[in-house]
Design a protein around this motif. Structure first.
Motif, PDB file in Angstrom:
ATOM      1  N   UNK A   1       1.972   1.587  18.717  1.00 34.24           N
ATOM      2  CA  UNK A   1       1.401   2.122  17.646  1.00 34.24           C
ATOM      3  C   UNK A   1       0.424   0.879  17.319  1.00 34.24           C
ATOM      4  N   UNK A   2       0.311  -0.221  17.921  1.00 33.47           N
ATOM      5  CA  UNK A   2      -0.352  -1.311  17.556  1.00 33.47           C
ATOM      6  C   UNK A   2      -1.501  -1.980  18.775  1.00 33.47           C
ATOM      7  N   UNK A   3      -2.551  -2.240  18.382  1.00 34.86           N
ATOM      8  CA  UNK A   3      -3.453  -2.560  19.590  1.00 34.86           C
ATOM      9  C   UNK A   3      -3.048  -3.643  20.330  1.00 34.86           C
TER      10      UNK A   3
ATOM     11  N   UNK B   1      -5.656   1.465   1.856  1.00 34.96           N
ATOM     12  CA  UNK B   1      -4.643   1.948   2.834  1.00 34.96           C
ATOM     13  C   UNK B   1      -4.944   2.463   4.302  1.00 34.96           C
ATOM     14  N   UNK B   2      -6.148   1.829   4.810  1.00 29.11           N
ATOM     15  CA  UNK B   2      -6.727   2.315   6.127  1.00 29.11           C
ATOM     16  C   UNK B   2      -5.794   1.617   7.168  1.00 29.11           C
ATOM     17  N   UNK B   3      -6.014   2.115   8.349  1.00 27.91           N
ATOM     18  CA  UNK B   3      -5.331   1.508   9.626  1.00 27.91           C
ATOM     19  C   UNK B   3      -5.414  -0.053   9.715  1.00 27.91           C
ATOM     20  N   UNK B   4      -6.834  -0.413   9.221  1.00 30.48           N
ATOM     21  CA  UNK B   4      -7.201  -1.867   9.597  1.00 30.48           C
ATOM     22  C   UNK B   4      -6.146  -2.619   8.744  1.00 30.48           C
TER      23      UNK B   4
ATOM     24  N   UNK C   1       0.730  -1.146  -0.236  1.00 31.62           N
ATOM     25  CA  UNK C   1      -0.105   0.063  -0.120  1.00 31.62           C
ATOM     26  C   UNK C   1       0.663   1.159   0.047  1.00 31.62           C
ATOM     27  N   UNK C   2       2.249   1.084  -0.227  1.00 30.68           N
ATOM     28  CA  UNK C   2       2.905   2.501  -0.189  1.00 30.68           C
ATOM     29  C   UNK C   2       2.938   2.987  -1.785  1.00 30.68           C
ATOM     30  N   UNK C   3       2.534   2.128  -2.684  1.00 34.82           N
ATOM     31  CA  UNK C   3       2.524   2.611  -4.219  1.00 34.82           C
ATOM     32  C   UNK C   3       1.094   2.227  -4.545  1.00 34.82           C
TER      33      UNK C   3
ATOM     34  N   UNK D   1       5.999  -4.544   7.655  1.00 33.19           N
ATOM     35  CA  UNK D   1       6.941  -4.337   6.560  1.00 33.19           C
ATOM     36  C   UNK D   1       8.271  -4.091   7.128  1.00 33.19           C
TER      37      UNK D   1
ATOM     38  N   UNK E   1      -2.948  -1.660   8.040  1.00 36.79           N
ATOM     39  CA  UNK E   1      -1.683  -1.565   8.592  1.00 36.79           C
ATOM     40  C   UNK E   1      -1.601  -2.234   9.804  1.00 36.79           C
ATOM     41  N   UNK E   2      -2.520  -2.817  10.335  1.00 35.41           N
ATOM     42  CA  UNK E   2      -2.438  -3.581  11.641  1.00 35.41           C
ATOM     43  C   UNK E   2      -2.101  -5.193  11.364  1.00 35.41           C
TER      44      UNK E   2
ATOM     45  N   UNK F   1       1.546  -9.071  13.221  1.00 38.56           N
ATOM     46  CA  UNK F   1       1.070  -9.047  11.930  1.00 38.56           C
ATOM     47  C   UNK F   1       0.650 -10.351  11.437  1.00 38.56           C
TER      48      UNK F   1
END
Lengths: 266, 311
Positions: free
Chosen positions: B103-105, B70-73, B51-53, B80, B75-76, B148
């Motif tokens: 940063x993570x739950x 590219x939501x926070x969902x 999701x970086x490009x 990477x 990213x969790x 992850x």
């Protein structure tokens, strides 16, 4: 090490997108503060000179007498606002772009993009720290000289309002530098250039009361000229002119917008 | 359902098509390798997956999500490790882990990860003072700290000495049973052989091979390779018709023939019958590296004119 079993339904454990993670914001602020404390060089260098100058100036009685050559102001009244603004300008033009462009070069910002928190948190942590350092400097320059007999700002409210609007404009400008220049060295060079331009219009070398009218008119529309005049007016007991406050607010808003528009993570 | 599914991925930079129709899928718990020479489009491919490009075509799903959102969902569930990403010089190992954990739950316990990484002694060491291998191990740890379901590791052993490289490999091999799906980008065949369940080879933006590392190796390793200078030029198709020959390639003036164990004698006899002698003969058993080079050799430019004849 045992990795706990993953939740099977990702949606079940994920809070709404876009919510600010305060735990992360706090951790980021602490982390950046710690790094600043371990690398105090730039910031110390930035703040020591103006703070020392303001304190020394305030302690010399001759400097506190009004002078006809300075528009009826004393040397201290004229230079205290310039020095107060000197510190925030130097922090915003040098320290802020330096740390942000280096973080971009190092891939720190891109790395943060891969986590659930936004690199924006890092920007806010830096802005908070730099503004805090600047405010502490300002407080030292305002509080210490009166202990030696120098005057207090007679209109503290006007002084603080002008200072905060001026800080907004300067930090915005620093963010624009960090947005436009991706090379830390180039950003530092441009920051230095802009710093001297700002100091010129603030009246560091050619005091505003002695500027020709046309130059003072230009200075009125620059963030540093407007801020220094607003601070000077406040320190002798007036309210800052609306023109100067509006100029600062417009610079703050415009530079913030530009920075948000052009800032990139990599 | 696959954890990662990539269908006909395309990415264009200006006039250059960097990723040109890449498709593959990765199952849960697999260690999947993306191999290829430098500039083949590997990093661009995984950055699209991460999701970086923004991709220019095709579809990607990661754990049922589209990275382009590219939501926070997203990213969790995805960790990477980026190529050439550093930390501030004066941040210590444990500070970095604590920061990223915040940063993570449901993060890993940083202390546990440290132990797993064999970095307990370095927990208070500044990032700048770590060795290359320790930096990479920390980088892997940061990719895994958020627990992850998928981790992408890009060129994580590049620039490491062999001992440090083996350290990192051991760490990843240990992760195999934890259910984390690993997507590994590499240009080292040895790395893939050691870790990966399946690999694809990408060259110039296209998938040119997809197999298990053993399968890939076997397809070439069962073969013998001979190369020689013929006394006079001749039609290469002559060799292509021989039953022992799999492929014929020219490399400059030399002719390279790959085939069964008997390929050398078969070629020499066939050429002898046409009055051509075989000079400066070399016969060797290609390694896995050679397989990789053979697969991607057309990337090397004009010096190797590929004229492959597959039986």
């Amino acid at each position: 090490m045992s990795i706990p079993t993953q939740p099977t339904d990702p949606a079940a454990t994920i809070p709404a997108v876009g919510r600010i993670n305060w735990r992360a914001a706090r951790a980021m602020l602490i982390s950046e503060g710690r790094l600043l404390a371990r690398n105090p060089g730039v910031v110390l260098w930035t703040v020591v000179l103006p703070v020392a100058a303001a304190i020394i100036l305030g302690s010399i009685p001759a400097v506190r007498r009004p002078s006809a050559g300075l528009g009826g102001l004393s040397f201290f009244q004229l230079y205290q606002p310039i020095l107060v603004f000197f510190a925030i300008t130097l922090l915003a033009m040098q320290a802020l772009p330096d740390v942000l462009t280096r973080y971009r070069e190092m891939g720190v910002l891109k790395r943060l993009r891969t986590t659930p928190v936004s690199p924006t948190l890092l920007l806010f942590a830096q802005l908070t720290l730099i503004l805090s350092v600047a405010i502490v400097c300002m407080a030292l320059m305002v509080v210490i000289p009166p202990l030696g007999g120098a005057p207090w700002p007679r209109n503290p409210g006007g002084f603080v309002i002008t200072y905060l609007l001026g800080a907004w404009a300067m930090l915005g400008l620093g963010m624009v530098i960090a947005s436009l220049f991706h090379n830390a060295k180039v950003a530092a060079g441009f920051g230095s250039f802009l710093f001297f331009v700002m100091q010129f219009f603030a009246g560091l070398w050619w005091q505003r009361p002695n500027m020709p009218v046309w130059l003072r008119d230009i200075s009125d529309y620059t963030p540093s000229g407007a801020a220094v005049q607003g601070l000077t007016d406040s320190s002798i007991g007036h309210w800052p002119r609306a023109l100067h406050l509006i100029v600062l607010a417009v610079w703050g808003a415009a530079t913030s917008r530009l920075a948000i528009r052009f800032f990139s993570w990599e | 359902m696959p954890v990662i599914e990539v269908t006909d991925l395309r990415k264009v930079y200006g006039p250059r098509t960097v990723v040109d129709g890449v498709s593959f899928s990765v199952e849960r718990g697999e260690i999947f390798g993306i191999l290829g020479p430098n500039g083949a489009g590997k990093t661009t491919t995984v950055e699209c997956i991460g999701g970086l490009r923004q991709r220019d075509g095709g579809a990607i799903t990661v754990v049922g999500m589209d990275p382009a959102q590219e939501g926070a969902a997203f990213r969790k569930v995805l960790g990477i490790q980026l190529q050439e990403s550093r930390l501030p010089d004066k941040m210590t190992v444990v500070e970095a882990l604590d920061l990223y954990a915040s940063f993570y739950p449901e993060p890993h316990d940083p202390a546990e990860l440290l132990e797993r990484l064999g970095m307990v002694e370095q927990r208070k060491t500044y990032f700048a003072k770590l060795s290359g291998g320790q930096k990479q191990r920390l980088s892997v740890a940061l990719a895994l700290i958020g627990n992850p379901r998928v981790a992408i590791l890009d060129e994580l052993t590049t620039g490491l000495d062999p001992a440090a490289r083996r350290d990192v490999w051991d760490l990843l091999a240990d992760l195999r049973d934890t259910g984390v799906t690993l997507l590994l980008v590499s240009h080292l065949m040895e790395e893939a052989e050691r870790l990966c369940d399946r690999v694809i080879v990408i060259d110039r933006g296209r998938v040119i091979a997809a197999d298990t590392p053993e399968g890939l190796a076997a397809s070439v390793q069962a073969d013998q390779r001979m190369s020689f200078l013929p006394s006079t030029p001749f039609d290469l198709a002559v060799l292509g018709t021989l039953p022992d020959v799999h492929s014929v390639v020219t490399a400059g003036e030399r002719i390279v023939v790959i085939g069964t164990d008997d390929v050398a004698s078969a070629v020499i006899i066939a050429l002898h019958e046409r009055g051509i002698s075989v000079g400066r003969l070399r016969v060797d058993q290609p390694s896995l590296d050679d397989a990789f080079v053979a697969l991607t050799s057309s990337d090397e430019g004009s010096s190797v004119a590929e004229e492959s004849v597959v039986r």
